[in-house]
Design an enzyme around this catalytic site. Structure first.
Site, PDB file in Angstrom:
ATOM      1  N   ARG A 156       9.930-132.457  -7.936  1.00 52.35           N
ATOM      2  CA  ARG A 156       9.042-132.137  -6.813  1.00 52.35           C
ATOM      3  C   ARG A 156       9.714-131.240  -5.775  1.00 52.35           C
ATOM      4  O   ARG A 156       9.051-130.698  -4.897  1.00 52.35           O
ATOM      5  CB  ARG A 156       8.535-133.437  -6.170  1.00 52.35           C
ATOM      6  CG  ARG A 156       7.538-134.174  -7.038  1.00 52.35           C
ATOM      7  CD  ARG A 156       7.300-135.607  -6.560  1.00 52.35           C
ATOM      8  NE  ARG A 156       8.345-136.514  -7.022  1.00 52.35           N
ATOM      9  CZ  ARG A 156       8.410-137.812  -6.713  1.00 52.35           C
ATOM     10  NH1 ARG A 156       7.503-138.334  -5.920  1.00 52.35           N
ATOM     11  NH2 ARG A 156       9.384-138.573  -7.180  1.00 52.35           N
ATOM     12  N   ALA A 185      34.499-102.017  30.601  1.00 50.16           N
ATOM     13  CA  ALA A 185      33.326-101.832  29.749  1.00 50.16           C
ATOM     14  C   ALA A 185      33.647-100.839  28.634  1.00 50.16           C
ATOM     15  O   ALA A 185      34.271 -99.814  28.864  1.00 50.16           O
ATOM     16  CB  ALA A 185      32.167-101.308  30.581  1.00 50.16           C
ATOM     17  N   ASN A 217      41.504-101.832  15.261  1.00 54.52           N
ATOM     18  CA  ASN A 217      42.472-102.627  14.514  1.00 54.52           C
ATOM     19  C   ASN A 217      42.499-102.285  13.040  1.00 54.52           C
ATOM     20  O   ASN A 217      43.297-102.819  12.291  1.00 54.52           O
ATOM     21  CB  ASN A 217      42.195-104.123  14.710  1.00 54.52           C
ATOM     22  CG  ASN A 217      40.789-104.513  14.280  1.00 54.52           C
ATOM     23  OD1 ASN A 217      39.906-103.657  14.171  1.00 54.52           O
ATOM     24  ND2 ASN A 217      40.599-105.783  14.027  1.00 54.52           N
TER      25      ASN A 217
END
Ligand code: UD1
Ligand code: CA
Length: 459
Positions: free
Chosen positions: A19, A383, A389
């Site tokens: 089910r 900002a 990286n």
């Protein structure tokens, strides 16, 4: 041989779960982030001193793979019914004397106390078999507990085999039961699949034992939802809801404010300190520990992280990170795995941090990316700052170090590996390709050191 009061247990997990309409074995569907069968085992294990057997069938390798150590696995070659499944576990119970608890792997909400109550009643009553029943509003699909005129137990009849009168009974079999192992062995040999589903029903053993004058006990539980089986996606959602409620109520009990329980999702293993407020659309996933006096949400999604006291998280995602006390995160920040923030760090709008350490009082306020960085205390990340990286064609990620009190001007690119010394300043738009010595100002593309930093270089 085990002593006569040592408890053994069998958990049935070999059914097809048709089910559910799923490629995943039913008992592996998670409730509260953990496979159902493991939830059953969590509640059962503390009281089992003898063998603990899980019966698996189709997809059993996948079930076996998640089982904890010390659990025996029995294979049921074909799903021929719950009685047949228990029979498959018997070889593992060789040498065991005394009680055997049987539980179904699809009842994830059952609690340890209920198993204990079952075993205590079984032993006290000196029963051959004891079953757990519940009185429910909607008994559809469940086995009915049929009692005689004097109220004594007679038999369990599966719904498909019920007469219209039996169908009207609202006391149902939950599936949790306990047997004396010898009685169980004997009763299982007597099962015949002569019923509407052509299966060997475990539930026929109760009537058989009773008809032979053995004592059969019935323990009625009040909290019906905890013993409900999950057979469909709808019941899966209901189980999830019940567990979620249970978790949130325990948190509220312990002093956590949950502003809207309908819109708050907390995994059962999450710990939250008192006077923390959970605002709507907050999701706390497993492995998370939150301190006290925090304000999480609206929209805090935290997974496998440690959050200190008095932290605020607003519309942000925090994964596998550590956040110390008094930090402010968001809106719209993303802390990815390996982020460690010291106390009083501020991470603002559209800031992403990954595998980085950020020192006390540092501010990362707007649109920036810090990856594989070690940032000191009282640093200002302007900002648009980005740690570059990753280098095209060069394997691995490169580290950036920004020392205490540095001021990174807006739109600075830090071409890692690179170090900005204590108190150094980078000008707006600088592309830093070489280390900036402590206390110096570097500007331009590529950045060059132009002079000593002055107090008015705003810090
Ligand atoms: C069963 C009980 C019913 C009870 C209900 C409570 C029987 C015959 N019926 O019905 O009285 O009210 O649970 O939830 O026991 N399983 C196997 N091998 C099999 C068949 C089932 O391991 O051959 C396992 C399933 O994985 C499942 C559990 O047994 O975890 C129960 O099977 P399920 O088919 O869900 O039984 P119900 O129809 O729910
Ligand atoms: Ca079931």
């Amino acid at each position: 041989m085990t002593d006569s009061r040592t408890v053994a247990a069998v958990v049935l997990a070999a059914g097809e779960g048709k089910r559910m309409r799923s490629a995943l074995p039913k008992v592996l569907h998670p409730v509260g982030g953990r496979p159902m069968v493991l939830r059953v085992l969590d509640s059962l294990r503390p009281l089992v001193g003898g063998p603990l057997v899980v019966v698996v069938g189709r997809g059993g390798e996948r079930v076996e793979a998640v089982l904890p150590e010390g659990v025996c696995v029995a294979w049921q070659p074909f799903p021929r019914g719950t009685g047949d499944a228990v029979r498959c576990a018997l070889p593992h119970l060789e040498g065991h004397r005394g009680p055997v608890v049987v539980a179904y792997g699809d009842t994830p909400l059952v609690q340890e106390a209920t198993f204990r109550q079952l075993v205590a009643a079984h032993l006290q009553g000196g029963y051959a078999a004891t079953l757990v029943s519940a009185v429910v509003e909607a008994p559809a699909g469940l086995g009915r507990v049929v009692r005689g005129p004097d109220g004594s137990f007679q038999q369990v009849v599966e719904e498909a085999d019920c007469t219209p009168e039996q169908r009207a009974i609202r006391e149902v079999n939950t599936g949790l039961c306990c047997f004396e192992v010898e009685d169980l062995r004997e009763a299982l040999t007597q099962l015949v699949p002569q019923n509407a589903q052509g299966e060997y029903y475990l539930t026929d053993t109760f009537g058989w034992l009773r008809a032979r004058g053995r004592r059969v006990g019935v323990v009625q539980v009040r909290e019906v939802r905890q013993v409900m089986g999950v057979n469909s996606r709808k019941e899966l959602a209901q189980a999830e809801e019940t567990l979620r409620r249970r978790t949130l109520e325990a948190l509220m009990e312990s002093g956590v404010t949950v502003v809207d329980p309908d819109a708050t999702y907390v995994a059962p293993d999450v710990r939250v300190g008192p006077d923390t407020v959970l605002l709507p659309f907050t999701v706390l996933e497993e492995g998370t520990v939150v301190g006290s006096g925090c304000q999480l949400g609206p929209g805090a999604h935290v997974r496998a992280s440690r959050i200190g006291d008095r932290v605020r998280v607003l519309w942000s995602v925090v994964e596998e990170s550590e956040v110390a006390e008094d930090c402010r995160i968001g809106p719209y920040a993303h802390l990815r795995p390996g982020t460690r923030l010291a106390a009083r760090v501020v991470v603002g709008n559209f800031a992403e941090i990954k595998n980085s350490t950020v020192g006390e009082g540092t501010k990362v306020q707007h649109v920036s990316y810090l990856g594989d960085a070690t940032v000191g205390r009282q640093v200002n990340i302007g900002a648009g700052t980005i740690t570059c990286n990753f280098k095209y064609g060069v394997p691995g990620k490169h580290p950036t170090v920004i020392e205490d009190g540095a001021f990174i001007g807006s739109d600075t690119l830090l071409n890692a590996p690179v170090r900005v010394g204590a108190g150094a300043v980078t000008g707006a738009g600088a592309v830093v390709t070489k280390d900036v010595p402590p206390g110096m100002v570097a500007v331009g593309v590529p950045a060059r050191v132009v002079r000593r930093a002055r107090p008015q270089d705003e810090r």
